[in-house]
Design a protein around this motif. Structure first.
Motif, PDB file in Angstrom:
ATOM      1  N   CYS A  24     -60.971  72.270 -76.255  1.00 55.40           N
ATOM      2  CA  CYS A  24     -60.584  72.703 -74.906  1.00 55.40           C
ATOM      3  C   CYS A  24     -60.701  71.563 -73.905  1.00 55.40           C
ATOM      4  O   CYS A  24     -59.857  71.416 -73.014  1.00 55.40           O
TER       5      CYS A  24
ATOM      6  N   ASP B  39     -43.685  82.839 -75.955  1.00 55.92           N
ATOM      7  CA  ASP B  39     -44.795  83.142 -75.053  1.00 55.92           C
ATOM      8  C   ASP B  39     -45.943  82.132 -75.144  1.00 55.92           C
ATOM      9  O   ASP B  39     -46.936  82.267 -74.427  1.00 55.92           O
TER      10      ASP B  39
ATOM     11  N   SER C 245     -48.320  79.059 -74.576  1.00 57.35           N
ATOM     12  CA  SER C 245     -48.627  78.168 -73.454  1.00 57.35           C
ATOM     13  C   SER C 245     -49.612  77.112 -73.910  1.00 57.35           C
ATOM     14  O   SER C 245     -50.680  77.432 -74.448  1.00 57.35           O
ATOM     15  N   SER C 246     -49.277  75.841 -73.688  1.00 55.51           N
ATOM     16  CA  SER C 246     -50.144  74.737 -74.102  1.00 55.51           C
ATOM     17  C   SER C 246     -51.359  74.589 -73.204  1.00 55.51           C
ATOM     18  O   SER C 246     -52.255  73.791 -73.498  1.00 55.51           O
ATOM     19  N   GLU C 247     -51.404  75.333 -72.095  1.00 50.33           N
ATOM     20  CA  GLU C 247     -52.591  75.317 -71.244  1.00 50.33           C
ATOM     21  C   GLU C 247     -53.559  76.443 -71.590  1.00 50.33           C
ATOM     22  O   GLU C 247     -54.708  76.431 -71.138  1.00 50.33           O
ATOM     23  N   ILE C 248     -53.098  77.393 -72.371  1.00 48.87           N
ATOM     24  CA  ILE C 248     -53.955  78.520 -72.765  1.00 48.87           C
ATOM     25  C   ILE C 248     -54.583  78.287 -74.132  1.00 48.87           C
ATOM     26  O   ILE C 248     -55.766  78.564 -74.338  1.00 48.87           O
ATOM     27  N   LEU C 249     -53.805  77.746 -75.074  1.00 51.99           N
ATOM     28  CA  LEU C 249     -54.303  77.655 -76.451  1.00 51.99           C
ATOM     29  C   LEU C 249     -53.981  76.306 -77.087  1.00 51.99           C
ATOM     30  O   LEU C 249     -52.874  75.786 -76.955  1.00 51.99           O
ATOM     31  N   SER C 250     -54.981  75.734 -77.763  1.00 53.28           N
ATOM     32  CA  SER C 250     -54.793  74.553 -78.602  1.00 53.28           C
ATOM     33  C   SER C 250     -55.456  74.836 -79.950  1.00 53.28           C
ATOM     34  O   SER C 250     -56.077  75.891 -80.142  1.00 53.28           O
TER      35      SER C 250
ATOM     36  N   GLU D  23     -42.847  74.299 -74.542  1.00 57.71           N
ATOM     37  CA  GLU D  23     -44.284  74.045 -74.560  1.00 57.71           C
ATOM     38  C   GLU D  23     -44.714  73.301 -75.832  1.00 57.71           C
ATOM     39  O   GLU D  23     -44.400  73.739 -76.948  1.00 57.71           O
TER      40      GLU D  23
ATOM     41  N   THR E   6     -57.293  73.086 -72.292  1.00 56.62           N
ATOM     42  CA  THR E   6     -56.829  74.440 -72.570  1.00 56.62           C
ATOM     43  C   THR E   6     -57.955  75.444 -72.325  1.00 56.62           C
ATOM     44  O   THR E   6     -59.137  75.097 -72.354  1.00 56.62           O
ATOM     45  N   GLU E   7     -57.564  76.696 -72.103  1.00 56.93           N
ATOM     46  CA  GLU E   7     -58.555  77.744 -71.879  1.00 56.93           C
ATOM     47  C   GLU E   7     -59.270  78.125 -73.178  1.00 56.93           C
ATOM     48  O   GLU E   7     -60.460  78.432 -73.172  1.00 56.93           O
ATOM     49  N   ASN E   8     -58.531  78.132 -74.278  1.00 50.95           N
ATOM     50  CA  ASN E   8     -59.078  78.539 -75.570  1.00 50.95           C
ATOM     51  C   ASN E   8     -58.610  77.579 -76.663  1.00 50.95           C
ATOM     52  O   ASN E   8     -57.631  76.845 -76.494  1.00 50.95           O
TER      53      ASN E   8
END
Length: 347
Positions: free
Chosen positions: A245, A35, A37-42, A227, A250-252
């Protein structure tokens, strides 16, 4: 054996710090999660110099590489802003991987994707050996004992599990032949992308790296990979979540760092700033020159820096830790001249 060889202690004598354990758990969990996602969390690892930031991201990378050794391809890319930093971390990585490879059939391979590899300042990782490494027919050979070989370090024209590179070289790998043959068209595509010393990436260089990150994400997805996990590491980033971010789009961002209760005060560090003067004319006394007529010399800011460095370094209390004087200049030309004149003055 990897940790024992690196620290010259038995495994039950070695304790990872709490933030290193958290880093291990969070980063490894991200790599195996469906689950993620590299665009949601770094992630950003932030702690003081010498506190073990490298191990916080390197241990989960090595475990991931071990668990996926049956599949050929790059599992991680470690990015450093300068070649000398690449070489420093390459030495540490070689020591860990050397110990790991003695216990497995299919060795983990390290790829060097920057500059020249013929004259790297590397020491032999064999325990008890103090020799240096030189390029051999297959990898590297110890100058003192030819039986000590390091054949798991390869150049950019060969496939590797872990790649060490710079942002510019990584950018080229997105487009050139070596990248196509040895990174992107494989069973495994990079899972971990680590940008160490990330505080360097601000302003124009930060925009460049952020663009590379977006292209990397697209390239890995387009090539059929899962991902990627983007990680920054630094001791001196202000507002780390916001910085991370922006750098990774990323979002977060999760900050992995020691908590206040985990920090222990072990000493005091003094930082003294001395600003060099502007060049000035100085009257020389007749006794100094042996001449009757009046003569002058020019005291440059370079000479002031050399005198200041000598004054501090040769009078400060020495300890068993690193003793360093750091000088800041605004010209590459001055850096070269300062280095040469400092060495000459010391001799």
């Amino acid at each position: 054996s990897m940790v024992e060889n690196r620290f010259n202690k038995k495994h039950n004598e070695i304790n990872l710090s709490s933030f290193q354990l958290r880093g291990f758990q969070e980063l490894f969990q991200a790599a195996i999660s469906k689950d993620f996602s590299s665009e949601i969390l770094s992630y950003i690892i932030q702690s003081s110099t010498g506190s073990g930031k490298t191990e916080a991201f390197l241990f989960p990378i090595l475990l991931y590489a071990l668990l996926t050794q049956e599949k050929r391809g790059t599992k991680a890319i470690l990015v450093y802003p300068r070649i000398d930093l690449c070489n420093d971390q390459l030495q540490r990585l070689i020591e860990y991987v050397y110990a790991v490879n003695t216990t497995i059939k299919r060795p983990i391979r390290i790829g060097i994707h920057h500059g020249k590899v013929d004259d790297l300042p590397l020491t032999c990782p064999h325990q008890g050996c103090s020799g240096s490494l030189q390029v051999g027919p297959n990898g590297f050979i110890c100058r003192e004992d030819a039986t000590h070989t390091v054949d798991f370090v390869v150049k950019k024209n060969s496939m590797a599990d872990i790649i060490i590179t710079t942002p510019d070289s990584l950018h080229r790998r997105l487009m050139d032949r070596e990248g196509k043959l040895n990174i992107w068209n494989k069973q495994m595509l990079p899972k971990y992308i680590v940008f160490d010393e990330a505080h360097i990436y601000t302003n124009q260089s930060g925009m460049h790296v952020a663009n590379i990150v977006r292209r990397l994400r697209h390239k890995i997805r387009h090539s059929g990979g899962s991902e990627p996990v983007f990680i920054a590491s630094s001791a001196t980033v202000g507002k780390p979540e916001e910085f991370c971010c922006k750098l990774f789009s990323t979002e977060n961002a999760n900050v992995i760092c020691p908590s206040e209760v985990e920090l222990e005060e072990i000493g005091r560090e003094y930082i003294i700033f001395v600003k060099a003067t502007h060049p000035r004319k100085i009257l020389l006394s007749p006794e100094a020159t042996g001449e009757v007529q009046t003569s002058y010399t020019i005291a440059t800011n370079l000479s002031a820096m050399i005198q200041t460095a000598f004054c501090f370094f040769h009078t400060m209390l020495k300890t068993n830790e690193k003793n360093r004087i750091i000088g800041f200049v605004d010209s590459i030309d001055i850096i070269k001249r300062l280095g040469e004149k400092l060495c000459d003055a010391e001799r």
